[in-house]
Design a protein around this motif. Structure first.
Motif, mmCIF file in Angstrom:
data_model
loop_
_atom_site.group_PDB
_atom_site.id
_atom_site.type_symbol
_atom_site.label_atom_id
_atom_site.label_comp_id
_atom_site.label_asym_id
_atom_site.label_seq_id
_atom_site.Cartn_x
_atom_site.Cartn_y
_atom_site.Cartn_z
ATOM 1 N N ALA A 120 2.335 4.252 -4.252
ATOM 2 C CA ALA A 120 3.566 4.167 -3.152
ATOM 3 C C ALA A 120 3.459 5.484 -2.160
ATOM 4 O O ALA A 120 3.796 4.958 -0.733
ATOM 5 N N LEU A 121 2.783 6.476 -2.475
ATOM 6 C CA LEU A 121 2.379 7.514 -1.412
ATOM 7 C C LEU A 121 1.512 7.065 -0.507
ATOM 8 O O LEU A 121 1.648 7.201 0.889
ATOM 9 N N GLN A 122 0.541 6.204 -0.907
ATOM 10 C CA GLN A 122 -0.416 5.721 -0.255
ATOM 11 C C GLN A 122 0.054 4.867 0.717
ATOM 12 O O GLN A 122 -0.318 4.825 2.191
ATOM 13 N N THR A 123 0.738 3.885 0.365
ATOM 14 C CA THR A 123 1.443 2.774 1.221
ATOM 15 C C THR A 123 2.381 3.415 2.231
ATOM 16 O O THR A 123 2.456 3.187 3.485
ATOM 17 N N TYR A 124 3.054 4.351 1.608
ATOM 18 C CA TYR A 124 4.041 5.183 2.797
ATOM 19 C C TYR A 124 3.169 5.694 3.902
ATOM 20 O O TYR A 124 3.586 5.629 5.045
ATOM 21 N N PHE A 125 2.312 6.573 3.514
ATOM 22 C CA PHE A 125 1.487 7.491 4.672
ATOM 23 C C PHE A 125 0.653 6.381 5.308
ATOM 24 O O PHE A 125 0.381 6.686 6.581
#
Length: 333
Positions: A120-125
């Motif tokens: 999720a963090l990878q997608t967000y950033f």
């Protein structure tokens, strides 16, 4: 608690081909993890990919960091153009660092899992920085438009306050866009296969893993992508339409060539970044091809960040002069 993962049993579409043993242990598979297939499952290519992308990553960091240092150190580069370039270089360092280190780690260790939170963090950033870059490139094209089409008003139209406002707006636009994209995808229930046929957690392959009807989410993601890709791109096209109109009115061929050379590098970066992004996110869902998409994704996640210092800056005489001055002031030799 057992977890059986066999990296050799996946179809080309990223669907897992279960063995009897996997069917027994399927209920014990950790639901908080995804599997990233990467660019290829061919073991002979893993070392080639690792050293290739490691070299690209190191050169990307070094080149963009050098641009930041040069534009800060040399007073001659304290102009709006290089202010935006400094922002772009910092963004590219962050952008390439979101996905490439994880990809390198997976290639080196052979462990392809990524936790749900990390995904999720990878997608967000990825979308935060990608969306910010769209509007930052639009701001840079506006700067070139004012410099060429309204040179007498350049310093008033592109004051420090205006430049700072455009840069802040670019970063904030990506921040809000990414929050909407990520929340729309990661609030969906995931069931069955946890295999992502990609080298990072991208939205199209993630939607393929969601349970139930995802058509409304797909339309919403498409609509947001349309706004945050096409709007900056239209602004860029409008800026360059004005620039080309001015260039065509220049009588001498040497003058036309010199004027266009100040914009050509930016135009190359724009076409590479927006072209690959449009192919990935704005095509019909029926034409979705995971293998094709992940290779196109390399252009805006890996290739574009390293091309920025090469084609945008080191072709520029002012940057080369600043580099030479820094070399002459070196504390050795």
């Amino acid at each position: 608690m057992g977890m059986y993962i066999d990296f050799g049993y996946y179809s080309a579409d990223g669907d897992r081909m279960h063995t009897p043993k996997e069917n027994i242990l399927q209920n014990n598979t950790a639901p908080a993890e995804f599997i990233l297939l990467g660019l290829s499952e061919d073991p002979n290519l893993q070392s080639v990919f690792f050293f290739t992308f490691l070299a690209i990553y190191i050169m990307t960091l070094a080149g963009n960091l050098l641009i930041i240092l040069l534009t800060l150190a040399d007073p001659a580069l304290h102009t709006p153009m290089y202010f935006f370039l400094r922002n772009l270089s910092f963004l590219e360092i962050c952008y390439t660092s979101v996905n490439v280190p994880k990809m390198l780690g997976n290639l080196l260790s052979g462990r392809k899992s990524i936790s749900f939170i990390s995904c999720a963090l990878q997608t967000y950033f990825t979308f935060f920085l990608g969306g910010s870059e769209c509007f930052l490139l639009a701001s840079m094209s506006y700067d070139r438009y004012v410099a060429i089409c309204k040179p007498l008003r350049y310093h008033s139209l592109m004051s420090q306050r205006v430049c700072t406002s455009l840069a802040v707006a670019s970063w904030l636009s990506g921040l809000f866009m990414s929050f909407g994209h990520t929340s729309m995808v990661f609030t969906l229930p995931f069931c069955g296969s946890k295999v992502i046929n990609h080298f990072f957690c991208d939205i199209p392959p993630l939607l393929k893993l969601a349970c139930g009807d995802t058509s409304k989410r797909e339309i919403a993601v498409f609509a947001v992508a349309m706004i945050f890709v096409t709007c900056p791109f239209i602004l860029i096209l409008m800026s360059y339409a004005g620039i080309i109109a001015v260039i065509l009115r220049i009588s001498s061929s040497e003058g036309r060539k010199k004027t266009f050379s100040t914009c050509s590098s930016h135009l190359i970066v724009v076409m590479l970044f927006f072209g690959s992004g449009c192919i990935t996110y704005l095509k019909p869902n029926s034409t979705y091809s995971p293998d094709t998409d992940k290779y196109f994704s390399l252009f805006y996640t890996v290739i574009s960040p390293i091309l920025n210092p090469v084609i945008y800056s080191f072709r520029n005489k002012e940057v080369k002069d600043a580099l030479w001055k820094m070399w002459e002031r070196r504390p050795f030799g």
